[in-house]
Every structure is written in C-alpha cells, then in structure tokens.
Design a protein around this motif. Sequence first.
Motif, mmCIF file in Angstrom:
data_model
loop_
_atom_site.group_PDB
_atom_site.id
_atom_site.type_symbol
_atom_site.label_atom_id
_atom_site.label_comp_id
_atom_site.label_asym_id
_atom_site.label_seq_id
_atom_site.Cartn_x
_atom_site.Cartn_y
_atom_site.Cartn_z
ATOM 1 N N HIS A 6 0.669 -0.727 0.012
ATOM 2 C CA HIS A 6 -0.130 0.243 -0.191
ATOM 3 C C HIS A 6 0.936 1.186 -0.074
ATOM 4 O O HIS A 6 1.550 1.052 0.466
ATOM 5 C CB HIS A 6 -0.527 -0.067 1.165
ATOM 6 C CG HIS A 6 -2.030 -1.035 1.192
ATOM 7 N ND1 HIS A 6 -2.975 -0.835 0.271
ATOM 8 C CD2 HIS A 6 -2.242 -1.744 1.655
ATOM 9 C CE1 HIS A 6 -4.150 -1.841 0.176
ATOM 10 N NE2 HIS A 6 -3.583 -2.717 1.369
ATOM 11 N N ALA B 52 -7.316 -9.804 3.315
ATOM 12 C CA ALA B 52 -7.640 -8.406 2.555
ATOM 13 C C ALA B 52 -7.695 -6.734 2.669
ATOM 14 O O ALA B 52 -7.378 -7.000 4.492
ATOM 15 C CB ALA B 52 -9.860 -7.998 2.249
ATOM 16 N N SER B 53 -6.965 -6.743 2.551
ATOM 17 C CA SER B 53 -6.672 -4.666 3.223
ATOM 18 C C SER B 53 -7.073 -3.785 2.386
ATOM 19 O O SER B 53 -7.432 -3.784 1.325
ATOM 20 C CB SER B 53 -5.246 -5.191 3.139
ATOM 21 O OG SER B 53 -4.431 -5.101 2.671
ATOM 22 N N ALA B 54 -7.326 -2.276 3.065
ATOM 23 C CA ALA B 54 -7.428 -1.207 2.277
ATOM 24 C C ALA B 54 -7.415 -0.301 3.105
ATOM 25 O O ALA B 54 -6.987 0.072 3.936
ATOM 26 C CB ALA B 54 -9.340 -0.567 2.612
ATOM 27 N N VAL C 175 -7.581 -1.942 -2.585
ATOM 28 C CA VAL C 175 -7.484 -4.045 -2.156
ATOM 29 C C VAL C 175 -6.857 -4.346 -2.412
ATOM 30 O O VAL C 175 -6.651 -4.950 -3.231
ATOM 31 C CB VAL C 175 -9.455 -3.819 -2.400
ATOM 32 C CG1 VAL C 175 -9.579 -4.568 -1.661
ATOM 33 C CG2 VAL C 175 -10.636 -2.394 -1.439
ATOM 34 N N GLN D 22 -5.099 -8.006 -6.280
ATOM 35 C CA GLN D 22 -5.428 -6.096 -6.200
ATOM 36 C C GLN D 22 -5.979 -5.217 -6.684
ATOM 37 O O GLN D 22 -6.303 -5.488 -8.336
ATOM 38 C CB GLN D 22 -3.943 -5.149 -5.881
ATOM 39 C CG GLN D 22 -3.289 -5.226 -6.558
ATOM 40 C CD GLN D 22 -1.782 -3.481 -6.791
ATOM 41 O OE1 GLN D 22 -1.121 -4.277 -6.686
ATOM 42 N NE2 GLN D 22 -2.466 -2.060 -7.183
ATOM 43 N N SER E 123 -9.800 3.581 0.017
ATOM 44 C CA SER E 123 -10.004 2.829 0.282
ATOM 45 C C SER E 123 -10.346 2.392 1.836
ATOM 46 O O SER E 123 -9.501 2.542 2.368
ATOM 47 C CB SER E 123 -10.134 1.555 -0.137
ATOM 48 O OG SER E 123 -10.329 1.079 -1.418
ATOM 49 N N VAL F 47 -12.883 -3.269 5.096
ATOM 50 C CA VAL F 47 -13.398 -4.346 3.475
ATOM 51 C C VAL F 47 -14.138 -5.725 4.134
ATOM 52 O O VAL F 47 -13.713 -5.717 5.620
ATOM 53 C CB VAL F 47 -12.092 -5.282 3.351
ATOM 54 C CG1 VAL F 47 -11.604 -4.236 2.029
ATOM 55 C CG2 VAL F 47 -11.244 -5.720 4.428
ATOM 56 N N SER G 135 -15.818 -3.363 -0.230
ATOM 57 C CA SER G 135 -15.194 -2.374 0.142
ATOM 58 C C SER G 135 -16.390 -1.796 -0.153
ATOM 59 O O SER G 135 -17.001 -1.245 -0.844
ATOM 60 C CB SER G 135 -13.911 -2.694 -0.520
ATOM 61 O OG SER G 135 -14.573 -2.580 -1.979
#
Length: 824
Positions: free
Chosen positions: A178, A195-197, A203, A216, A224, A227, A238
């Motif tokens: 990120h 999952a990551s935002a 995402v 991604q 974002s 999630v 998301s």
Amino acid sequence: MRIAKLKSVGVVILAFGLATSGAAQERPTAPEENWPPAGAMMGAGSFRLRHGSVVTSLSFSADGKKLASGSWDATARVWDATNGKELCVIAVPPTVKVFAVALAPDGKTVATGGAESMLRLHDAVTGRESRAFGTPQGIVNALAFAPDGKSLASAGADGSVRLWDPTAGKELAALAGHAGPVRGLAFAADGKTLASAGDDGSVRLWDPATGRQLGQAGAHEGASMAVAFSPDGKWLASGGADKVIRLWDVAAGKEERRLTGHEGNVRSLAFAPDGKSLASATGFPPSTDRTARLWDVGTGKEIRRFRSEFFGSVAFAADGKTLAVAPGDAAIHLYDPGTGAELPHSTGPIVRSQVVAYSPDGKLVVSAALELLLLDAATGRVARRLDGPADGTYGAAFAPDGKTLATGGRDMTLRLWDVASGKEVRRLEGHAGEAVNQGWITFVAWSPDGKWIAESTRGGTILVWDAAAGTEAQRLQGHQGVAWSVAFAPDGKSLVSGGEDRTVRVWDVAAGRELRQMAGHDREVEGVAWSPDGRLIASGDRNGKVRVWGVQGGTPVHMLSEPDGWVTRTLHHRDGKTLAFSPDGRLLAWGSWRSAHVWETATGKERVRFVGHRGEVGALAFAPDARTLATGGFDGAALFWDVTGRQQKGRLAPKELSKAELESAWQGLRGEDGVVAHQAIWALAAAPKQALPLLADRLKSVAAPDEKRVTKLIAEMDDDAFEVREKATEELAKLGAGVETAVRKALDGASSSEMRQRLEKVLAGAAKGEASGEWPATVRALEVLEAADAPETRELLRTLSKGSPEARLTREAKAALARLERRK
C-alpha cells in the motif's frame, strides 16, 4: 487469484429521509448495576454500553456472547452481548485514543491498537494487560484475529500490514504494498486469505501463510476504508471515500455490484452470518449522511437505516440475531436486524448532554444534545421529551420567568418552547444564505430581564434577538472563527463572548458594538460566564485554563488550571464547554475530563471536585440554591452532585459540633486549603445554633470610610512627588471596596495616564477581594450564615447589612438576605 484493476465510474447518491425502523425509543430496561456512579446523588441516562468518547471499533467473540469496543476515551471495554452488562474495562495510557480493537475468537483475549505505535493484549475477564509490544506502523488503524486465533493482523499508518504471534508477541511477517495508511482488514472464514484497504484507494488480498500478495484492485476513488468477507468466502465487500460499497466476486476476481446511497465515507462493513445482508456505516470526516445501513446482498437494495454520527462502526453476532452499531458517539446500540428494533438490553435512554440548565424555580433541568429532555430536578427522571431537531441541540436556556425555553443547534434555527406543554411556539431563523457550518448555533443565553436572546455561532457571528417581537436586534461580528459561548451581564446591557480566536470580547448590546477585548488565552476560549454581582467575568479555554477577570478594566484576578487539562486537550470531543457561577457568585464550576471542578471565586482555591463521568464533562449548572450541581457529558449521563456533601433527602442533615470542632471549623474558614474550608462551611451551616455565637463574635459591620480622607488620598495620587503618589495609592487600596464609587468617579475625570493606572489598580484590588488576609474567612462566614438560613443567622445578616453602603461586607450581607427572600 487476481482482482482486475477497474476504471472509475460515476456514483449515484440517493437522497431521502432517514427511516424510523431503527430509531431509538422508550424501552423497559432492568435497573443498571452501580448506577448512579459513586458520589453522585442521582442520574439520568445510563452507562450501559457506553464509553466516554467516540467509539471507534467493535468486535464480537466467535460465539457472539461477548462484544469488545474501543474508544477515544483511552479504554476498551468488554460487554456481555446478551444483557448489555459491562464485564471489564481495559485501560491504556491516558493520552492514547484506541482506534482498533479485536476480540480473539475464543473470547479470552482483547487486542488494542491506537495512537502510540504499540499493540497491547489484555485478559477479557479481568482487563489486565498480558502483553505489549511495539510496532513500527505508527498509528494502528485496524486489527483482526485469524479465525483460529493463532495470528493477529494489524494495519498501520506506515502503509504496512503486519502479522503477529499474539502469544509470543513476535512479528511473523510484514506485508508491504500500500502507498499510504492502511484503514481496513478482514480475514476470510477459512483463514487462508487476508484483505486490506488503504488510503491509496486499493484493496489487496494476501496469503497470510506466506505473506505473498494474491491480488489487488484500484477499488475506490480516494481512500479505501473498509473490507469484509462473506461467511462463505464468495464475496468481498469494500467501502471508501467515494461513498460507494463494492461487492467483489473473489473467485472471478471482478466487481459484481455497487451499493450506492451513502453520502459519506464508508468506513465499516460487516456481513450477516448467513451472507444475505451487509451492514455499513459512514465515517470521518463528518458528512450529511450520519447513517448506518443494512443492504440486501442479492439485490443491492437498502433494507433499513440506523442513526449514526460521523465515525460509525458495525458488527454482527454469530447467530445473526444481533447487529451492533456504534454511531460515532459514546454509545453502542444493539438491534434486531430482522425488524430494526433496538433490543431491550441495548444502550438505554440517550441523555448525552452538550448543555444543562436549571429552570429558575429549580424544578426542571434541560438536558440537550441529540435528544432534548426536561428532567425532574428532584428525581433525575425524564419529565418530558421535546421534539427537537434530529441534528441535535447544542444551546439551551430558560427564560427568566421559566415559562419559555430557547434552543439552537446544527439546523441554524432558534426555537422557543412552551415549558408547561412542551410544544414549540416559535422559530427564529437568521442565517439565510449562510453555509451550514457557519450558522450552526453553539450556545444560547437570555438576558436577565427576558428582553434579549443571544446565540453564538460557528461562523463567529453573535445574533441578538428581541424576544417579544421575534426579530433580529443586533448582529455582533468580530470573532475570527467559531464563537463558542455567550453570557449576559446581570443588568442585561452588556454581553461577553468567547471564541476560537482565543479572545474574550465584551459588547454593548443596545449599541451593537464591541467595548473591549481581554486577551491572554493560548487556546480557543470555549466557555464564558458573568458573575451574578456583575464584578467578574470567567473564561475557560481548551487547554484547561480558566481566567477570572475584573470587569472594570478587564484585568485578571485569578488564573485557574484543571490538573488534568492535558488529558482533556488530547482526548476531548466536544463543541464548546460551560462555565457556571453559583447563584451567589461565591463558586465557579468548570467541566473537564471525567470531572467537574468547583473553585472559590474569592481565592481561586478549588473547593470540591466531582468525579464519575466516563468522558468529558461539557455541560454543568448550579441549582438556584447552589446546593446541587448538575453535569452532563458525552458519556450519555446527566448526573446530580451534592455540593454540600451533607444533604439527606434534599435537606441539609443537622449536626452538633463540640467546642473543639467549632474552633477547628473557624480555623478551616481562615485557612488556605479550599477543600478544608468547604467542609468547614457546611459543617457550621448544619449546626446554626452553635455556629451563630462563633460567627457573631468574629464578624463586625464596617464603618463608612472618612469621605474627606478618601478625597484627599485621591487628590494626592496626582501629586508632583512620586513618594506622595505611591503612599496615597497604597492607603486607598487598604480601604478596599468601600471607596469604589469615589474611585470610579475619579477615574472618569483622571487628568493623567499614570493616575488612571493607579485608580484602576485600586479597583482591581477591590475586585480581587483581598484574597490574602481575613477577607476569605469573612466571605466564607457569610456563606455559612446564608446556607444555615435560620432566624438567628438572618438577624446577624441584617446587622451586617447596616454597615457602610460601599463596604463589600455590607453588600454581601444585603445580597445574601435578598437571595433568602427570593427563595421563600
């Protein structure tokens, strides 16, 4: 698996009214344990499912029986989700806001993260910290336990996602990718995907076993923020700053559906256990949305809405029968997602108070914020709910006759209510064409004669209304930024205001012009008050500093400081604070973090402190007899405190004092310890027959100063010889308040700037009340006589009131008698 990068598309925003299916309503609830909090006489509201500040995150245990919450109030709390009972309190360092909380699947461990570059693990039964370890991530925005509880993921301000062994406190992997802070985390139900935002709008999917990125997408325009995986792992939801919720087919790696309608950042998401519905909540910064919503995953249609503020959080219990919503204030609400009804053991009445005020007869207290309530001052119970604006009420004041209540808030409208019927009788709107944030009313005040109503606003303007005609009388402008509060002088001719520009300003109401500014605060001035005798103005700032000024000349008399002001600066979440003089002007109250401080105006000494709120005390008011203090806070409670420390069933409990106790009490009146003096005052007031001989021997009426001597000294203040001028100033100052009239007259005709300065110095000394020496004991003794309110003590007050008309002792005795007469 790889999620394809998407092109941005337009967002459809649906604007329509908030449904009432999830609205809070009156519900029978079981009596709450430990309510009211220790030390309080009584309270309205509840601490059930309540923090002291913004609730930032929610986490259920795997069985749905426990719910953990984190807050800006430097705590996390664990609740029994089946009955709303608080199970434990988890305290972190007092300046740390908790941004993220995660409850381990087995419900035994709580992880917390916040603004301190640390992760902390706590026992979910005792609240004790079991382990703490540093993280290079800076602020920790989100936490998530793996489904098996063997690893913990953290999202940080440094743009990384890190995996930890919670038992050893050891970092397992750092997942980089990120470009900016990471806001949201979610494990799939099988634990094989994370999952990551992030703020970069992406995402990302990760393999937590290897730390490898799986896919991604540039999911959102702007950040974002949230999630969530569906329980079967088929869908990933998301949400972001573009106000859109996107549903992704995880296997196909593509977006399938968009849920639109929110008008603010989507910062929290949670799937129902059956995967058929999805809950969402808007987040910081504030918007016009302020809703949490429930969506049908199959159709993308909105099912219902729930109230939110600006930092909402949502979570489902494992059985799907409970939806927890933290709307961004201090409360957690539990709903039946099927019906939208709030569960009986949910947070209880909303009595969060931005302002409290007593009616002139002392029978009612208005408590205002999201709800507008009239409380019975004798019981603390809700006597009447007024149909106030949905956006909240942030200023409220009773008319001097008690028949009308004036309120104002975010909707930029001043409303007048008939107190007897609870009906709105008039609206005064003076902000046409102004931006919403500019016309937001922050405080309301009536002039003592009922002629004027003043409102301060976020735009800095102060509007003064003709109460009878309902027309705008004056528009006072000068503050740069927010004008936080206003207060009328006792004669109604002047008005004082405090604002974001760190100034205290005094205005001529009739002329509509500024008379003077009083500068010295180093943070924005949130509260102002004018003493009942018109001699003093108090102002309080966001640093926890309170200044007491002499009205004549605007010179400082006291500079008071709350000892925990630094905590308040860090954790407070409130628009404005309240300062309040007691009706006799002897005491000054100021709200701070979890406490209300009561100071003595004659000396600046703290007399008593009331501790019991869970967050900031942003509203307070003395009862007309000054024996009770009502406080309101962000924690959902209005509390009532016994100022005397000796009331029983609303009356001062009688007490007999020994000779030694009487002498000790007198020494307490004379001493420098404000707490000891306060206890001595009410010990003597509870024993009037014994206290009277003691006080009659110590208090003597004041003879009038020799007018010829006063005239001579004033003349000598303009003498050619410095020594003569200096000595005359000193001698005049020693005569105290008895020379004020002559000094003010001389000030009007002062022939030189030096003489003016000397005369103002004499007046400042009079305003200060000779805080050193015997005057504090005299003031306190008069307070005893008034508080005792016995025939014998009234007679002594009458004797003292016959002294020199200009002597402060004489004036104070007369004022005490007048107040006693009004209470009949």
